[in-house]
Design an enzyme around this catalytic site. Structure first.
Site, PDB file in Angstrom:
ATOM      1  N   GLY A  89      -2.842   5.849  -8.759  1.00 22.72           N
ATOM      2  CA  GLY A  89      -2.585   5.563 -10.173  1.00 22.72           C
ATOM      3  C   GLY A  89      -3.795   4.893 -10.803  1.00 22.72           C
ATOM      4  O   GLY A  89      -4.945   5.217 -10.471  1.00 22.72           O
ATOM      5  N   SER A  90      -3.537   3.942 -11.677  1.00 23.33           N
ATOM      6  CA  SER A  90      -4.592   3.271 -12.415  1.00 23.33           C
ATOM      7  C   SER A  90      -5.658   2.711 -11.466  1.00 23.33           C
ATOM      8  O   SER A  90      -6.832   3.073 -11.534  1.00 23.33           O
ATOM      9  CB  SER A  90      -3.972   2.159 -13.268  1.00 23.33           C
ATOM     10  OG  SER A  90      -4.966   1.431 -13.934  1.00 23.33           O
ATOM     11  N   ARG A 119       2.738  10.294  -1.323  1.00 21.23           N
ATOM     12  CA  ARG A 119       3.892  11.108  -0.947  1.00 21.23           C
ATOM     13  C   ARG A 119       3.498  12.560  -1.108  1.00 21.23           C
ATOM     14  O   ARG A 119       2.858  12.923  -2.110  1.00 21.23           O
ATOM     15  CB  ARG A 119       5.072  10.792  -1.876  1.00 21.23           C
ATOM     16  CG  ARG A 119       5.699   9.461  -1.612  1.00 21.23           C
ATOM     17  CD  ARG A 119       6.544   9.045  -2.770  1.00 21.23           C
ATOM     18  NE  ARG A 119       5.720   8.859  -3.983  1.00 21.23           N
ATOM     19  CZ  ARG A 119       6.190   8.468  -5.154  1.00 21.23           C
ATOM     20  NH1 ARG A 119       7.471   8.233  -5.304  1.00 21.23           N
ATOM     21  NH2 ARG A 119       5.389   8.304  -6.185  1.00 21.23           N
ATOM     22  N   HIS A 136      -3.439  -7.393  -6.097  1.00 21.73           N
ATOM     23  CA  HIS A 136      -2.638  -8.431  -6.776  1.00 21.73           C
ATOM     24  C   HIS A 136      -1.869  -9.144  -5.659  1.00 21.73           C
ATOM     25  O   HIS A 136      -1.369  -8.496  -4.736  1.00 21.73           O
ATOM     26  CB  HIS A 136      -1.701  -7.769  -7.787  1.00 21.73           C
ATOM     27  CG  HIS A 136      -0.812  -8.718  -8.554  1.00 21.73           C
ATOM     28  ND1 HIS A 136      -1.192 -10.002  -8.901  1.00 21.73           N
ATOM     29  CD2 HIS A 136       0.436  -8.556  -9.046  1.00 21.73           C
ATOM     30  CE1 HIS A 136      -0.201 -10.571  -9.576  1.00 21.73           C
ATOM     31  NE2 HIS A 136       0.796  -9.723  -9.673  1.00 21.73           N
ATOM     32  N   GLY A 158      -7.679   0.130 -14.172  1.00 22.73           N
ATOM     33  CA  GLY A 158      -8.375   1.026 -13.247  1.00 22.73           C
ATOM     34  C   GLY A 158      -9.345   1.987 -13.912  1.00 22.73           C
ATOM     35  O   GLY A 158     -10.424   2.234 -13.384  1.00 22.73           O
TER      36      GLY A 158
HETATM   37  P1  NAD Z   1       0.237   2.685 -10.932  1.00 21.28           P
HETATM   38  O1  NAD Z   1       1.670   2.658 -11.325  1.00 21.28           O
HETATM   39  O2  NAD Z   1      -0.779   3.117 -11.942  1.00 21.28           O
HETATM   40  O3  NAD Z   1       0.055   3.663  -9.681  1.00 21.28           O
HETATM   41  C1  NAD Z   1       0.841   3.576  -8.537  1.00 21.28           C
HETATM   42  C2  NAD Z   1       0.571   4.750  -7.596  1.00 21.28           C
HETATM   43  O4  NAD Z   1       1.447   4.612  -6.464  1.00 21.28           O
HETATM   44  C3  NAD Z   1       0.846   6.124  -8.169  1.00 21.28           C
HETATM   45  O5  NAD Z   1      -0.131   7.000  -7.679  1.00 21.28           O
HETATM   46  C4  NAD Z   1       2.212   6.478  -7.600  1.00 21.28           C
HETATM   47  O6  NAD Z   1       2.421   7.868  -7.485  1.00 21.28           O
HETATM   48  C5  NAD Z   1       2.116   5.845  -6.234  1.00 21.28           C
HETATM   49  N1  NAD Z   1       3.408   5.553  -5.609  1.00 21.28           N
HETATM   50  C6  NAD Z   1       4.484   4.954  -6.163  1.00 21.28           C
HETATM   51  N2  NAD Z   1       5.478   4.835  -5.271  1.00 21.28           N
HETATM   52  C7  NAD Z   1       5.005   5.362  -4.112  1.00 21.28           C
HETATM   53  C8  NAD Z   1       5.560   5.536  -2.819  1.00 21.28           C
HETATM   54  N3  NAD Z   1       6.808   5.159  -2.561  1.00 21.28           N
HETATM   55  N4  NAD Z   1       4.787   6.107  -1.860  1.00 21.28           N
HETATM   56  C9  NAD Z   1       3.531   6.500  -2.124  1.00 21.28           C
HETATM   57  N5  NAD Z   1       2.950   6.376  -3.351  1.00 21.28           N
HETATM   58  C10 NAD Z   1       3.685   5.817  -4.321  1.00 21.28           C
HETATM   59  O7  NAD Z   1      -0.112   1.242 -10.331  1.00 21.28           O
HETATM   60  P2  NAD Z   1      -1.368   0.296 -10.678  1.00 21.28           P
HETATM   61  O8  NAD Z   1      -1.226  -0.212 -12.082  1.00 21.28           O
HETATM   62  O9  NAD Z   1      -2.626   0.973 -10.251  1.00 21.28           O
HETATM   63  O10 NAD Z   1      -1.060  -0.956  -9.726  1.00 21.28           O
HETATM   64  C11 NAD Z   1      -1.382  -0.938  -8.340  1.00 21.28           C
HETATM   65  C12 NAD Z   1      -1.693  -2.361  -7.900  1.00 21.28           C
HETATM   66  O11 NAD Z   1      -2.857  -2.829  -8.574  1.00 21.28           O
HETATM   67  C13 NAD Z   1      -0.593  -3.376  -8.205  1.00 21.28           C
HETATM   68  O12 NAD Z   1      -0.553  -4.304  -7.172  1.00 21.28           O
HETATM   69  C14 NAD Z   1      -1.079  -4.026  -9.490  1.00 21.28           C
HETATM   70  O13 NAD Z   1      -0.576  -5.339  -9.675  1.00 21.28           O
HETATM   71  C15 NAD Z   1      -2.574  -4.066  -9.215  1.00 21.28           C
HETATM   72  N6  NAD Z   1      -3.434  -4.177 -10.401  1.00 21.28           N
HETATM   73  C16 NAD Z   1      -3.277  -3.324 -11.434  1.00 21.28           C
HETATM   74  C17 NAD Z   1      -4.124  -3.413 -12.522  1.00 21.28           C
HETATM   75  C18 NAD Z   1      -4.018  -2.445 -13.673  1.00 21.28           C
HETATM   76  O14 NAD Z   1      -4.732  -2.642 -14.642  1.00 21.28           O
HETATM   77  N7  NAD Z   1      -3.208  -1.406 -13.655  1.00 21.28           N
HETATM   78  C19 NAD Z   1      -5.143  -4.408 -12.561  1.00 21.28           C
HETATM   79  C20 NAD Z   1      -5.302  -5.248 -11.459  1.00 21.28           C
HETATM   80  C21 NAD Z   1      -4.425  -5.125 -10.377  1.00 21.28           C
END
Ligand code: NAD
Ligand code: MG
Length: 350
Positions: free
Chosen positions: A27-28, A49, A109, A135
């Site tokens: 994801g992000s 997945r 995080h 991201g």
């Molecule tokens: P997101 O929702 O953008 O992406 C999550 C990813 O995980 C997706 O690719 C989704 O398909 C996959 N996913 C979900 N459930 C799954 C499962 N059961 N099995 C396998 N894959 C699965 O998430 P994000 O915003 O990138 O956040 C990820 C981490 O980064 C978190 O801990 C968040 O706190 C941290 N974070 C995010 C940001 C931000 O700006 N988005 C900034 C700093 C830290």
């Protein structure tokens, strides 16, 4: 005490030689970590997945993609970039049973480690590299030869090489071009939650929408209200980012400054409420409320999302934003494409 900050010269990328890094999630954050590390010469595998739409997307970008258990089984470092509320279950069912002895676990995080939803056994190094930016900006800055700053922490260090691995990872992400600030899982988690719920989102979002209500209810045109309470925010934030609050104030009229200094909206009562919110973060009750709701299928979260899905500002937002030519720049398009990919991933989750 001054914070410890590390830069390029402080980290050795060769620490990652011969090591395989599994990035779980695309994801992000996931896509940015996988691509930046790969482009820095690190051996990366993405764990997803098999049904995820991101599988094809990651493969198109030249990455190796496997199922979560397969990716974990061959990794020396496992970076978990799944949504925070799903990490514990995926960890228990697919990560822990397949972890190599001594493999390091990494997070962007501190939430799951700090609140104890994930409890790795003592033989696994546990570290954090948390970008202070979304991201798609982490990826864009890397490709532009710059980096987004990170905060870094080591929670478990059974072999004594935890900081070497952490800083090498941060360097491969491009983050040491900007700098890495030393923190702890506790500090990052509590301050991150506080920032987003009490200032950046829970503060600003409500402040702007409420300001819009006050003006329109008093009979002013919504288009004018949008400009006054929302549109100009970005310009002030840009100035503050460049030169702090003093630069933002300096650039405004004396009239505006005087109004700023004498306004009674943000006051000691607001501070007390912030302190109350911080207590709920520190004692874990915010985390518990969020996680319990998620475990029950997120009824409260979904209801709130619906309730807040039509901000009053948005009654005129789309029309006014269409006036801004710079919203059509290439950068903005690229950002949208990346976020959209994140959105697709997000909706697949349940
Ligand atoms: P997101 O929702 O953008 O992406 C999550 C990813 O995980 C997706 O690719 C989704 O398909 C996959 N996913 C979900 N459930 C799954 C499962 N059961 N099995 C396998 N894959 C699965 O998430 P994000 O915003 O990138 O956040 C990820 C981490 O980064 C978190 O801990 C968040 O706190 C941290 N974070 C995010 C940001 C931000 O700006 N988005 C900034 C700093 C830290
Ligand atoms: Mg944050």
């Amino acid at each position: 005490m001054a914070a410890t900050i590390w830069y390029e010269k402080d980290a050795d990328l060769s620490v990652l030689n011969g090591k395989k890094v599994a990035i779980l999630g695309y994801g992000s954050q996931g896509h940015a970590h996988a691509l930046n590390l790969r482009d820095s010469g690190v051996d990366v595998v993405v764990g997803l997945r098999p049904t995820s739409k991101s599988v094809d997307y990651a493969k198109e970008q030249g990455l190796e993609v496997k199922s979560v258990p397969e990716a974990v089984a061959e990794a020396d470092i496992v970076m978990i970039l799944l949504p925070d509320q799903y990490q514990a279950q995926v960890y228990k069912e697919q990560v822990e049973p397949n972890l190599k002895p001594g493999a390091a676990l990494a997070f962007a995080h501190g939430f799951n480690i700090h609140y104890g939803y994930i409890k790795p056994t003592e033989d696994h190094p546990v570290f954090m590299v948390a970008p202070k930016g979304p991201g798609h900006i982490v990826r864009r800055e890397y490709t532009n030869g710059r980096g987004v700053p990170v905060v870094v922490a080591v929670e478990q260090d059974p072999r004594g090489d935890g900081w070497d691995i952490t800083l090498a990872y941060a360097k491969a992400l491009g983050a040491l071009r900007a700098g890495a600030i030393k923190t702890t899982f506790k500090e990052e988690t509590e301050t991150d939650l506080f920032g987003e719920q009490d200032v950046l989102m829970g503060g600003i979002n409500h402040l702007c929408d409420m300001g819009f209500d006050v003006l329109t209810e008093a009979g002013y045109q919504p288009e004018i209200a949008y400009f006054e309470v929302f549109h100009e925010l970005k310009m002030l934030v840009d100035l503050a980012n460049e030169g702090g609050l003093n630069k933002a104030r300096w650039s405004c009229s004396d009239t505006a400054q005087y109004g700023d200094y004498t306004s009674t909206v943000i006051n000691e009562e607001t501070k007390k409420r912030m302190e109350y919110q911080l207590k709920r973060i520190q004692d874990g009750s915010f985390a518990k409320e969020f996680m319990d709701d998620q475990a029950a299928g997120a009824p409260k979260f979904k209801k709130l999302q619906e309730e807040y899905s039509h901000p009053h500002l948005e009654t005129v937002g789309p029309k006014l934003r269409a006036m801004f030519s710079w919203n059509n720049q290439e950068d903005a398009d690229a950002d949208m494409a990346e976020s959209f990919n994140g959105k697709i991933a997000r909706t697949q989750v349940q």
